[in-house]
Design a protein around this motif. Structure first.
Motif, PDB file in Angstrom:
ATOM      1  N   ALA A   1       0.904  -1.191   0.050  1.00 50.83           N
ATOM      2  CA  ALA A   1      -0.217   0.038   0.141  1.00 50.83           C
ATOM      3  C   ALA A   1       0.935   1.276   0.087  1.00 50.83           C
ATOM      4  O   ALA A   1       1.737   1.401   0.596  1.00 50.83           O
ATOM      5  CB  ALA A   1      -0.878   0.007   1.143  1.00 50.83           C
ATOM      6  N   PHE A   2       0.424   2.405  -0.458  1.00 50.44           N
ATOM      7  CA  PHE A   2       1.091   3.606  -0.805  1.00 50.44           C
ATOM      8  C   PHE A   2       1.642   4.407   0.510  1.00 50.44           C
ATOM      9  O   PHE A   2       2.440   4.296   0.847  1.00 50.44           O
ATOM     10  CB  PHE A   2       0.473   4.418  -1.834  1.00 50.44           C
ATOM     11  N   CYS A   3       0.462   4.669   1.267  1.00 46.99           N
ATOM     12  CA  CYS A   3       0.618   5.369   2.209  1.00 46.99           C
ATOM     13  C   CYS A   3       1.462   4.667   3.579  1.00 46.99           C
ATOM     14  O   CYS A   3       2.287   5.279   3.861  1.00 46.99           O
ATOM     15  CB  CYS A   3      -0.789   5.986   3.035  1.00 46.99           C
ATOM     16  N   PRO A   4       1.119   3.620   3.774  1.00 50.42           N
ATOM     17  CA  PRO A   4       1.901   2.626   5.042  1.00 50.42           C
ATOM     18  C   PRO A   4       3.397   2.600   4.570  1.00 50.42           C
ATOM     19  O   PRO A   4       3.855   2.017   5.507  1.00 50.42           O
ATOM     20  CB  PRO A   4       1.046   1.484   5.053  1.00 50.42           C
ATOM     21  N   SER A   5       3.695   2.774   3.228  1.00 53.35           N
ATOM     22  CA  SER A   5       4.953   2.647   2.994  1.00 53.35           C
ATOM     23  C   SER A   5       5.957   3.640   3.697  1.00 53.35           C
ATOM     24  O   SER A   5       7.116   3.539   3.571  1.00 53.35           O
ATOM     25  CB  SER A   5       5.510   2.456   1.536  1.00 53.35           C
ATOM     26  N   PHE A   6       5.217   4.809   4.172  1.00 50.08           N
ATOM     27  CA  PHE A   6       5.924   5.764   4.695  1.00 50.08           C
ATOM     28  C   PHE A   6       6.195   5.538   6.146  1.00 50.08           C
ATOM     29  O   PHE A   6       5.418   5.498   7.110  1.00 50.08           O
ATOM     30  CB  PHE A   6       5.625   7.068   4.479  1.00 50.08           C
ATOM     31  N   ASP A   7       7.502   5.535   6.680  1.00 54.83           N
ATOM     32  CA  ASP A   7       7.951   5.337   8.090  1.00 54.83           C
ATOM     33  C   ASP A   7       7.849   6.711   8.778  1.00 54.83           C
ATOM     34  O   ASP A   7       7.510   6.891  10.291  1.00 54.83           O
ATOM     35  CB  ASP A   7       8.855   4.648   8.388  1.00 54.83           C
ATOM     36  N   ASP A   8       8.264   7.810   7.995  1.00 55.32           N
ATOM     37  CA  ASP A   8       8.449   9.187   8.635  1.00 55.32           C
ATOM     38  C   ASP A   8       7.407  10.029   8.451  1.00 55.32           C
ATOM     39  O   ASP A   8       6.337  10.006   7.598  1.00 55.32           O
ATOM     40  CB  ASP A   8       9.558   9.752   7.713  1.00 55.32           C
ATOM     41  N   GLU A   9       6.916  10.578   9.653  1.00 57.59           N
ATOM     42  CA  GLU A   9       5.492  11.336   9.870  1.00 57.59           C
ATOM     43  C   GLU A   9       5.617  12.736   8.644  1.00 57.59           C
ATOM     44  O   GLU A   9       4.613  12.771   8.076  1.00 57.59           O
ATOM     45  CB  GLU A   9       5.405  11.881  11.128  1.00 57.59           C
ATOM     46  N   ASP A  10       6.740  13.462   8.639  1.00 58.77           N
ATOM     47  CA  ASP A  10       6.798  14.652   7.795  1.00 58.77           C
ATOM     48  C   ASP A  10       6.510  14.004   6.229  1.00 58.77           C
ATOM     49  O   ASP A  10       5.935  14.441   5.677  1.00 58.77           O
ATOM     50  CB  ASP A  10       8.110  15.342   7.728  1.00 58.77           C
ATOM     51  N   ALA A  11       7.340  12.988   6.014  1.00 60.31           N
ATOM     52  CA  ALA A  11       7.370  12.426   4.509  1.00 60.31           C
ATOM     53  C   ALA A  11       5.758  12.132   4.292  1.00 60.31           C
ATOM     54  O   ALA A  11       5.302  12.328   3.354  1.00 60.31           O
ATOM     55  CB  ALA A  11       7.984  11.209   4.378  1.00 60.31           C
ATOM     56  N   CYS A  12       5.089  11.412   5.186  1.00 57.33           N
ATOM     57  CA  CYS A  12       3.787  10.964   5.130  1.00 57.33           C
ATOM     58  C   CYS A  12       2.635  11.978   4.931  1.00 57.33           C
ATOM     59  O   CYS A  12       1.768  12.157   4.056  1.00 57.33           O
ATOM     60  CB  CYS A  12       3.274   9.979   6.494  1.00 57.33           C
ATOM     61  N   ASN A  13       2.805  12.914   5.607  1.00 56.16           N
ATOM     62  CA  ASN A  13       1.954  14.301   5.855  1.00 56.16           C
ATOM     63  C   ASN A  13       1.986  15.199   4.362  1.00 56.16           C
ATOM     64  O   ASN A  13       1.243  15.850   4.165  1.00 56.16           O
ATOM     65  CB  ASN A  13       2.140  14.968   6.988  1.00 56.16           C
ATOM     66  N   GLN A  14       3.105  14.812   3.803  1.00 59.35           N
ATOM     67  CA  GLN A  14       3.442  15.620   2.617  1.00 59.35           C
ATOM     68  C   GLN A  14       2.608  15.148   1.388  1.00 59.35           C
ATOM     69  O   GLN A  14       2.370  15.834   0.345  1.00 59.35           O
ATOM     70  CB  GLN A  14       4.821  15.751   2.058  1.00 59.35           C
ATOM     71  N   GLU A  15       2.036  13.760   1.444  1.00 59.21           N
ATOM     72  CA  GLU A  15       1.252  13.340   0.433  1.00 59.21           C
ATOM     73  C   GLU A  15      -0.355  13.443   0.728  1.00 59.21           C
ATOM     74  O   GLU A  15      -0.598  13.225   1.742  1.00 59.21           O
ATOM     75  CB  GLU A  15       1.544  11.759   0.793  1.00 59.21           C
ATOM     76  N   ALA A  16      -0.871  14.021  -0.371  1.00 55.46           N
ATOM     77  CA  ALA A  16      -2.276  14.449  -0.147  1.00 55.46           C
ATOM     78  C   ALA A  16      -3.274  13.377   0.236  1.00 55.46           C
ATOM     79  O   ALA A  16      -4.073  13.736   1.039  1.00 55.46           O
ATOM     80  CB  ALA A  16      -2.677  15.023  -1.502  1.00 55.46           C
ATOM     81  N   GLU A  17      -2.852  12.015   0.153  1.00 52.74           N
ATOM     82  CA  GLU A  17      -3.923  11.196   0.150  1.00 52.74           C
ATOM     83  C   GLU A  17      -3.718  10.494   1.339  1.00 52.74           C
ATOM     84  O   GLU A  17      -4.045   9.381   1.984  1.00 52.74           O
ATOM     85  CB  GLU A  17      -3.869  10.328  -0.902  1.00 52.74           C
ATOM     86  N   CYS A  18      -2.507  10.714   2.223  1.00 51.85           N
ATOM     87  CA  CYS A  18      -2.096  10.069   3.383  1.00 51.85           C
ATOM     88  C   CYS A  18      -2.171  11.062   4.612  1.00 51.85           C
ATOM     89  O   CYS A  18      -2.256  12.477   4.655  1.00 51.85           O
ATOM     90  CB  CYS A  18      -0.510   9.732   3.267  1.00 51.85           C
ATOM     91  N   HIS A  19      -2.205  10.289   5.839  1.00 54.17           N
ATOM     92  CA  HIS A  19      -2.039  11.228   7.089  1.00 54.17           C
ATOM     93  C   HIS A  19      -1.371  10.260   8.123  1.00 54.17           C
ATOM     94  O   HIS A  19      -1.773   9.019   8.084  1.00 54.17           O
ATOM     95  CB  HIS A  19      -3.570  11.980   7.564  1.00 54.17           C
ATOM     96  N   TYR A  20      -0.889  10.845   9.199  1.00 55.38           N
ATOM     97  CA  TYR A  20      -0.202  10.221   9.977  1.00 55.38           C
ATOM     98  C   TYR A  20      -0.909  10.052  11.483  1.00 55.38           C
ATOM     99  O   TYR A  20      -1.321  11.241  11.899  1.00 55.38           O
ATOM    100  CB  TYR A  20       1.345  10.832  10.296  1.00 55.38           C
ATOM    101  N   ASP A  21      -1.121   9.039  11.852  1.00 54.20           N
ATOM    102  CA  ASP A  21      -2.051   8.768  13.070  1.00 54.20           C
ATOM    103  C   ASP A  21      -1.766   7.614  13.791  1.00 54.20           C
ATOM    104  O   ASP A  21      -1.344   6.486  13.180  1.00 54.20           O
ATOM    105  CB  ASP A  21      -3.483   8.750  12.641  1.00 54.20           C
ATOM    106  N   PHE A  22      -1.481   7.576  15.338  1.00 56.35           N
ATOM    107  CA  PHE A  22      -1.144   6.489  16.106  1.00 56.35           C
ATOM    108  C   PHE A  22      -0.014   5.862  15.521  1.00 56.35           C
ATOM    109  O   PHE A  22       0.240   4.537  15.675  1.00 56.35           O
ATOM    110  CB  PHE A  22      -2.458   5.579  16.115  1.00 56.35           C
ATOM    111  N   GLY A  23       1.110   6.676  14.870  1.00 55.71           N
ATOM    112  CA  GLY A  23       2.315   6.103  14.653  1.00 55.71           C
ATOM    113  C   GLY A  23       2.366   5.344  13.331  1.00 55.71           C
ATOM    114  O   GLY A  23       3.335   4.696  13.134  1.00 55.71           O
ATOM    115  N   VAL A  24       1.496   5.586  12.742  1.00 57.16           N
ATOM    116  CA  VAL A  24       1.172   4.926  11.110  1.00 57.16           C
ATOM    117  C   VAL A  24       0.783   5.845  10.332  1.00 57.16           C
ATOM    118  O   VAL A  24       0.052   6.809  10.616  1.00 57.16           O
ATOM    119  CB  VAL A  24       0.356   3.782  11.382  1.00 57.16           C
ATOM    120  N   CYS A  25       1.394   5.778   9.222  1.00 57.18           N
ATOM    121  CA  CYS A  25       0.969   6.535   7.843  1.00 57.18           C
ATOM    122  C   CYS A  25      -0.167   5.830   7.158  1.00 57.18           C
ATOM    123  O   CYS A  25       0.001   4.652   6.794  1.00 57.18           O
ATOM    124  CB  CYS A  25       2.056   6.664   6.760  1.00 57.18           C
ATOM    125  N   MET A  26      -1.311   6.161   7.179  1.00 57.99           N
ATOM    126  CA  MET A  26      -2.607   5.508   6.454  1.00 57.99           C
ATOM    127  C   MET A  26      -3.251   6.493   5.544  1.00 57.99           C
ATOM    128  O   MET A  26      -3.163   7.742   5.469  1.00 57.99           O
ATOM    129  CB  MET A  26      -3.380   5.348   7.601  1.00 57.99           C
TER     130      MET A  26
END
Length: 855
Positions: free
Chosen positions: A238-263
């Motif tokens: 899956a695209f979003c969960p492939s990001f471990d870093d919170e900042d990198a996750c939140n830079q993607e429009a379709e992703c958000h970081y919550d509970f220590g996981v990019c979803m």
């Protein structure tokens, strides 16, 4: 397709196991959809470029000498049938000759056709040999690994297969064979599974090792998903969960970081009005951001009954396990529904009727027919999650509970026969205990096989009726084509269970179409199911896509009609969340700032209350429309609306309920306000541009009024005669019904607006001229020239030479090819004759007349 054995209806209509025509006793060639079946018929040949079956070139030879001389087409004379056929493929007796033919292979000292020679996906994956369809290359190929059930057999195919110890499966080894070879590893197809590392190793991509859908989706943190968009389907990262870093996750429009996981982000994660309305996939609904397909949903309690029989463990579409696929679709659907967020506790009522939120429960049904009790009920034929697990079988609007429930059902599949009465009883208990506050109470029954306890369903159905619940049923199909015996038996079973009228509560859907045809349309008031679920008032706001006409769309300040898509879409103004951006937007967008809601919306056009001020605006039109009042009763309302018939496409023009006319002869502004809209002959003849058709009792535009020859000759309805532009024969008939009164006339829909014209063959007035035209034949009884008919041909070879004709051994005569496999039939056609059928349908002025003409 009525007599085509490859279609759902054709399977029922045609007789199986007996031939119906042709020198080989076969069905018409185009009805073969599989290459091997086509080539097995001596009168047919498979076209490699067209991927279709047609009559072999040999059939054109009516002379034996000419037939046997045609060696390029492998023709041979069949004495018994006195006809020319093709030699059967792969009939070689020598290995050398066999392997030279690219369509053949030498196997066990016999020359046979190569396996997996299927042009389409479904016959490919249904082949018991073990074939795989690659949708990227559109090639069907043999997969040797999946037929090996033991580890030693699997490992014998070293370099091709590997043994999966965890699942005891033999699966393809696509990557290790390319170690050290970057070109091999990065092949466009192989790279879906493999990636080349700096160590020169070709290794598997994350998630692809899971060849089972259940194992794929149960990887923690939703890191993997089952991708059935291509064939063969596979487990992907899956695209979003492939990001471990919170900042990198939140830079993607379709992703958000919550509970220590990019979803993945969902509309429910958006809490700002403008951010929600500016997102094309979201809709602001009663203070909550929801997906656009669920913006009109009422408050709902839904109990989903899912068949968990052994039959559901087979392959369904691109899913290796039908039951697991259904549960994953349920999880995806629940993540989009506007859930209450409540933990499912007994007696909890949710957030109330006005909120439009949802609770859901799941019940699995299947049982062992040998465990039938004295009462007739099969013991253990329904299952819910036990106490302490998820929602414990209760209704819930809490997504973590829903996920837990579905995982429990995946690992506790009943896997026996199909029995549904106990599950219906549980649904009745749940919905009778739910609050009686006006919420919609729904049972969604997902079934693939006939239930074996239909004699036990009356009591639970009465319980559901007492709860004021509606039962919707879906026959879940494995393939796009209907399996007549299984599907019809399941439909018969479900029809007794769903709410009346049954046809409006029952669907038959291929598994991969459930999202598109059911879930995305669940709360759409334009659908049969949505009409019952959704109650709209005059001030109701709904997602733009739910507006069926341009009039409804244009009146919604948040919407704009898109002629190219022929649908209502969100207004571009919604993207501006600041007042200064809204007010400085392109004037063509006509945006204005709404200070009350602090949103940017499309400027209301034609918002006049009086006819005078409305008609003074050249872009507006005063009209009366039938609508419904706040109580749901019909009401006539006078309104000011945009001038109609401004559409850019024919489909949008003709679908406009104003009655617009599309004129394909015009270069621009082809969508026209209808001329001559008079209903009496007096009004019609008083207008010089109009003419009255006494037969049709209709008023139409006067034709062929051109003053000069050039425009007259360019008009398909006219001819220049004696310095005057006059109408061609039949043009005087203004509608299809009037046109049909003359045998020499036909309704032509190749142009718009459609018109009545002379038939092609009626131009010939004598028998000689008529028979000299291959397309025509002389009808001696009527003494007229008519279109050539297969039934007029009395010689078999001549029949087979004629395109679209077929010699039927059943009738011992020549028939149209599409009816070549028909048995003796008695057909009763029931046609809807309601007032709605009198409306225009496409380029036909009357739906009922068009249907009768086609019949």
């Amino acid at each position: 397709g009525l007599c085509d054995p490859s279609t759902a209806w054709g399977k029922l209509v045609t007789e199986t196991g007996t031939g119906s025509g042709g020198t080989s006793g076969s069905v018409p060639c185009p009805q073969y959809k599989v290459k091997t079946e086509c080539n097995a018929d001596s009168s047919c040949a498979w076209g490699a470029t067209t991927s279709s079956c047609s009559v072999t070139a040999c059939a054109a030879h009516c002379d034996q000498a000419v037939c046997v001389a045609d060696t390029p087409n492998h023709c041979d004379w069949e004495s018994a049938a006195n006809g020319c056929v093709k030699k059967m493929p792969c009939s070689y007796t020598k290995q050398a000759a066999c392997v030279r033919d690219t369509e053949c292979q030498w196997k066990e000292d016999v020359c046979v056709e190569k396996v997996c020679n299927h042009a389409d996906e479904e016959p490919c994956v249904e082949d018991p040999v073990g074939c795989v369809y690659d949708s990227a290359t559109q090639v069907c190929y043999e997969e040797p690994c999946q037929t090996k059930t033991e580890e030693l057999m699997c490992l014998d195919l070293s370099g091709q297969c590997e043994w999966d110890v965890d699942h005891s499966l033999c699966k393809p080894d696509r990557c290790s064979v390319c170690t050290g070879n970057q070109t091999c590893c990065e092949d466009p197809i192989r790279s879906l599974w493999c990636e080349f590392e700096s160590t020169s190793a070709c290794v598997k991509r994350p998630c692809v090792e899971y060849i089972d859908e259940m194992a794929c989706v149960e990887v923690p943190d939703d890191k993997c998903y089952w991708d059935s968009a291509t064939s063969p389907a596979m487990c992907r990262e899956a695209f979003c969960p492939s990001f471990d870093d919170e900042d990198a996750c939140n830079q993607e429009a379709e992703c958000h970081y919550d509970f220590g996981v990019c979803m993945n982000s969902h509309c429910s994660d958006v809490h700002d009005t403008c951010a929600c309305t500016s997102d094309t996939e979201c809709f602001w609904h009663n203070g909550v951001c929801v997906g656009i397909h669920y913006g009109a949903c009422p408050t709902m309690d839904i109990v989903v009954l899912i068949e968990g029989s052994a039959a559901m463990s087979s392959v369904f579409g691109r899913h290796p396990h039908g039951f697991q696929a259904l549960l994953e679709m349920m999880r995806a659907w629940a993540s989009l529904l506007p859930l209450t967020g409540d933990i499912g506790k007994a007696g909890q009522s949710g957030l109330g009727y006005a909120d439009g939120l949802t609770r859901i429960a799941f019940v699995q049904f299947s049982g062992n027919k040998n465990k039938k009790q004295g009462s007739g009920v099969v013991a253990g034929s329904a299952a819910v999650t036990p106490v302490g697990t998820g929602a414990a079988g209760r209704l819930t609007g809490y997504m973590p509970d829903i996920k837990t429930d579905l995982i429990w059902h995946e690992t506790n599949m009943l896997g026996e026969d199909t029995f549904v009465s106990a599950a219906l009883d549980i649904a009745g208990n749940l919905l009778n205990a739910a609050p009686k506050d006006g919420r919609k109470k729904i049972v969604l029954l997902l079934q693939s096989n006939k239930a074996g306890d239909m004699d036990r369903v009356d009591q639970p159905l009465a319980k559901l009726k007492a709860a004021d619940a509606h039962v919707f049923g879906i026959v879940v199909r494995r393939t796009s084509q209907h399996a007549a015996d299984v599907d019809l038996a399941a439909e018969e079973s479900l029809r007794r269970l769903v709410t009346e009228p049954q046809d409006q509560h029952l669907m038959n859907v291929q598994i991969d179409k459930l999202e598109e045809e059911v879930f995305d349309r669940w709360c759409n008031p334009e659908t049969a199911w949505g009409q019952w679920l959704v109650v709209l008032h005059t001030d109701s706001k709904v997602p733009c896509g739910f507006h069926a006409t341009s009039h409804e769309c244009d009146k919604d300040s948040g919407c704009a009609w898109d002629d190219s898509l022929v649908k209502c879409t969100k207004s571009p103004c919604l993207q501006f969340c600041k007042q200064e951006d809204c007010e400085s937007a392109d004037e063509k967008l006509r945006c204005e700032w709404d200070g009350t809601d602090s949103t940017c919306a499309k400027e209301q056009v034609c918002a006049y209350d009086a006819e005078g001020t409305c008609m003074a605006d050249l872009e507006c039109w005063w009209t009366e429309r039938m609508t419904t009042d706040d109580t749901g009763n019909p009401a006539m309302m006078s309104t000011c609306e945009p001038v109609p018939c401004k559409h850019l496409t024919e489909s949008a023009c003709l679908s406009d309920d104003f009655g617009c006319v599309w004129d394909s002869s015009l270069a621009t502004d082809r969508c026209q306000i209808p001329k001559c809209p008079y209903v009496t002959s007096g009004e019609c003849t008083a207008d010089p541009q109009c003419v009255w058709d006494a037969v049709a009792e209709a008023c139409g535009v006067r034709q062929c009024t051109h003053a000069t020859q050039t425009p007259c000759d360019a008009d398909v309805k006219c001819k220049w005669d004696a310095n005057t532009c006059v109408e061609l024969p039949c043009v005087q008939h203004l509608d299809e019904s009037s046109c049909n009164t003359e045998p020499s006339c036909e309704w032509d829909v190749s142009a718009s607006p459609a018109y009545c014209k002379e038939t092609y063959c009626s131009r010939w007035k004598g028998e000689g001229d008529c028979n000299g035209d291959a397309s025509c034949g002389w009808d001696a009884t009527a003494a007229t020239c008519v279109e050539s008919d297969c039934e007029l041909i009395d010689k078999e070879c001549e029949c087979m030479q004629t395109p679209a004709c077929f010699w039927s051994s059943q009738s011992n005569g020549c028939v149209a090819e599409v009816f070549g496999a028909c048995p003796a039939l008695d057909i009763v056609v029931a046609v809807d004759g309601s007032a709605g059928m009198a409306r225009s349908f496409g380029r036909h002025p009357s739906g009922i007349v068009a249907l009768m003409s086609m019949l």
